[in-house]
Design an enzyme around this catalytic site. Sequence first.
Site, PDB file in Angstrom:
ATOM      1  N   GLU A 157       0.877  -1.252   0.043  1.00  0.00           N
ATOM      2  CA  GLU A 157       0.049  -0.323   0.016  1.00  0.00           C
ATOM      3  C   GLU A 157       0.560   1.307   0.039  1.00  0.00           C
ATOM      4  OE1 GLU A 157      -2.570  -0.623   3.394  1.00  0.00           O
ATOM      5  OE2 GLU A 157      -3.175  -2.449   2.578  1.00  0.00           O
ATOM      6  N   GLU A 267      -6.082 -10.647  -0.972  1.00  0.00           N
ATOM      7  CA  GLU A 267      -6.687 -10.542   0.281  1.00  0.00           C
ATOM      8  C   GLU A 267      -8.687 -10.468  -0.356  1.00  0.00           C
ATOM      9  OE1 GLU A 267      -5.674  -7.310   2.421  1.00  0.00           O
ATOM     10  OE2 GLU A 267      -3.520  -7.938   1.937  1.00  0.00           O
TER      11      GLU A 267
END
Length: 351
Positions: A157, A267
């Site tokens: 991220e 995810e």
Amino acid sequence: MNSALQSPSLCKAYEPYFRIGAALSSRLIADPELAEIVCRHFSSITADNQMKPFSVLNLENTLAQGDPCHAAVDFTRVDALLSFARDHGIPVRYHTLAWHNQTPVWFFKEKWENDFSAPFASKEVMLARLENYILDVMSHVNTCFPGVVYTWDVVNEAIEPGQDGPGLYRTRSPWFMSTGQDFLPAAFRAARKGAAPGQTLCYNDYNAFDPIKRDAIIDMLKTLQAEGLVDTMGMQGHYVLQDLNVAACETAARAYAALGLKLQVTELDIHCNSDDAAHATALTEAYRSWFTMMKQLKAEGIDIEAVTFWGVTDADSWLPGFRREPSFPLLISADRKAKPAFEAVLEAARS
Ligand code: 9MR
């Protein structure tokens, strides 16, 4: 609905295509029935929290060590999960080495102060701490659990175009604040140094299907590729049922694969705020069309390594806490039954 222990194995159904993974918690591996569900249905595992920097870094020992460039590490939680994986023969994706979140504030501070207002360590010191941390983790894992980890989420991220200001990067990240964008290639260089032969290095991010973010990630990935630093793009896959856009996921997956990278969905979950019949049907069809699309990409030769669910049953999902409402996002219900969505994902493998 049948118990998930009576359903045909999900990962066996997908064996010709890609691994099917799940994120596990410590609670989960301590529960014999859940552990059995994991072994039956998943061919890749990761930790939801135990492998993150906050779970590995140890302040007391760091202070005692007195080295400004080297934090002390404690692998108790990492080892518990890696032992489970090794004992059950399930390969692991390690999540995650460098992240702005769930890394203690003191790791970034000049004198390891546990205080947000303390000054950041210099860029040189931070890059040295980063390299030492990554090499310590990789060396421990590869020495004590050889062959167990097959891929590393090296950076998580880092891209957030426009959100924190102009530019591609998440500028409010303490990594960015202390090193600018340099931590990113530095993390991958260290990981390349520490990786065992055959282990792949992954960049992982959420909303990776969003066209603006996708293009920003691609620009960044090209700079890593110019140095041969990245092997895999990890698209997280936290979706919301009402907004899921399978075509956008497909376009993004094709764009990352066109760079010559492997792909992982790291995810996966689909937030669904009710378990009434209409929502259950919508969730089932969403999973069916998403898996059908992924299978099609694989059939076309796109190198998809694994699709990992973020959790095993609805009872373990992070989403109710995050959304502040009920969520029924996974394939296995809180009472450990295979939901209709589970059957649809199996059918997608067979069709
Ligand atoms: O599942 C994790 C949850 O238990 C933590 O509270 C949360 C903290 O940010 O992180 C969750 O996992 C995240 C993952 O590490 C990175 N991508 C987003 C996931 C969901 O927030």
